[in-house]
Scaffold this motif. Structure first.
Motif, PDB file in Angstrom:
ATOM      1  N   LEU A  92       5.291  10.499  -6.365  1.00  0.00           N
ATOM      2  CA  LEU A  92       6.331  10.738  -7.363  1.00  0.00           C
ATOM      3  C   LEU A  92       5.733  11.221  -8.686  1.00  0.00           C
ATOM      4  N   ALA A  93       4.611  10.628  -9.081  1.00  0.00           N
ATOM      5  CA  ALA A  93       3.961  11.059 -10.319  1.00  0.00           C
ATOM      6  C   ALA A  93       3.498  12.512 -10.200  1.00  0.00           C
ATOM      7  N   ALA A  94       2.970  12.891  -9.052  1.00  0.00           N
ATOM      8  CA  ALA A  94       2.546  14.276  -8.846  1.00  0.00           C
ATOM      9  C   ALA A  94       3.751  15.209  -8.861  1.00  0.00           C
ATOM     10  N   ALA A  95       4.857  14.768  -8.272  1.00  0.00           N
ATOM     11  CA  ALA A  95       6.070  15.592  -8.267  1.00  0.00           C
ATOM     12  C   ALA A  95       6.622  15.766  -9.677  1.00  0.00           C
ATOM     13  N   HIS A  96       6.542  14.725 -10.494  1.00  0.00           N
ATOM     14  CA  HIS A  96       7.012  14.823 -11.881  1.00  0.00           C
ATOM     15  C   HIS A  96       6.138  15.779 -12.693  1.00  0.00           C
ATOM     16  N   ARG A  97       4.827  15.724 -12.472  1.00  0.00           N
ATOM     17  CA  ARG A  97       3.937  16.657 -13.171  1.00  0.00           C
ATOM     18  C   ARG A  97       4.225  18.098 -12.754  1.00  0.00           C
TER      19      ARG A  97
ATOM     20  N   MET B 274       0.811  -1.189   0.000  1.00  0.00           N
ATOM     21  CA  MET B 274       0.000   0.000   0.000  1.00  0.00           C
ATOM     22  C   MET B 274       0.860   1.261   0.000  1.00  0.00           C
ATOM     23  N   LYS B 275       1.972   1.200   0.757  1.00  0.00           N
ATOM     24  CA  LYS B 275       2.839   2.360   0.813  1.00  0.00           C
ATOM     25  C   LYS B 275       3.508   2.619  -0.529  1.00  0.00           C
ATOM     26  N   ASN B 276       3.819   1.555  -1.266  1.00  0.00           N
ATOM     27  CA  ASN B 276       4.447   1.724  -2.574  1.00  0.00           C
ATOM     28  C   ASN B 276       3.534   2.472  -3.531  1.00  0.00           C
ATOM     29  N   LEU B 277       2.232   2.215  -3.467  1.00  0.00           N
ATOM     30  CA  LEU B 277       1.287   2.933  -4.323  1.00  0.00           C
ATOM     31  C   LEU B 277       1.209   4.407  -3.938  1.00  0.00           C
ATOM     32  N   GLU B 278       1.280   4.687  -2.640  1.00  0.00           N
ATOM     33  CA  GLU B 278       1.276   6.085  -2.193  1.00  0.00           C
ATOM     34  C   GLU B 278       2.518   6.820  -2.678  1.00  0.00           C
ATOM     35  N   ILE B 279       3.657   6.149  -2.556  1.00  0.00           N
ATOM     36  CA  ILE B 279       4.920   6.767  -2.967  1.00  0.00           C
ATOM     37  C   ILE B 279       4.931   6.985  -4.478  1.00  0.00           C
ATOM     38  N   SER B 280       4.458   6.003  -5.236  1.00  0.00           N
ATOM     39  CA  SER B 280       4.449   6.178  -6.691  1.00  0.00           C
ATOM     40  C   SER B 280       3.475   7.281  -7.094  1.00  0.00           C
ATOM     41  N   GLY B 281       2.370   7.418  -6.401  1.00  0.00           N
ATOM     42  CA  GLY B 281       1.433   8.511  -6.682  1.00  0.00           C
ATOM     43  C   GLY B 281       2.045   9.863  -6.353  1.00  0.00           C
TER      44      GLY B 281
END
Length: 108
Positions: A10-15, A1-8
């Protein structure tokens, strides 16, 4: 579950980073275009006799400084958008005009 939060996150940070790069490129590109237009001003002054123009040293100094600033600002804008081919080509064309004007003015 934490991996999905972190990837989300990271995606927001990239945008956000992409939006910031585009914004900074637009800002520096606009400043560079303004400086380029300033550098394209005429460097001759006709005075009273329109048939004998002479070079105005103050205008040459202002145009040279503006042209150098335009070159640096255009290079900065290119650094922000180096991944985008169309934006990079657009700024390359502006850089060619800036460099031509700068070399013309420096050798004046």
């Amino acid at each position: 579950m934490k991996n999905l939060e972190i990837s989300g996150q990271l995606a927001a940070a990239h945008r956000t980073a992409r939006l910031a790069r585009i914004g900074m490129s637009a800002f520096t590109g606009t400043l560079g275009a303004f400086a380029m237009f300033v550098s394209l001003m005429p460097t001759t002054n006709h005075g009273w006799d329109s048939e004998t123009p002479y070079s105005d040293p103050d205008m040459i100094a202002v145009a040279t400084a503006a042209s150098g600033s335009a070159t640096l600002l255009t290079l900065t804008a290119m650094a922000f958008v180096w991944r985008s081919t169309s934006a990079f080509v657009f700024f390359s064309l502006l850089l060619a005009v800036d460099l031509y004007r700068f070399t013309t003015l420096v050798t004046h």
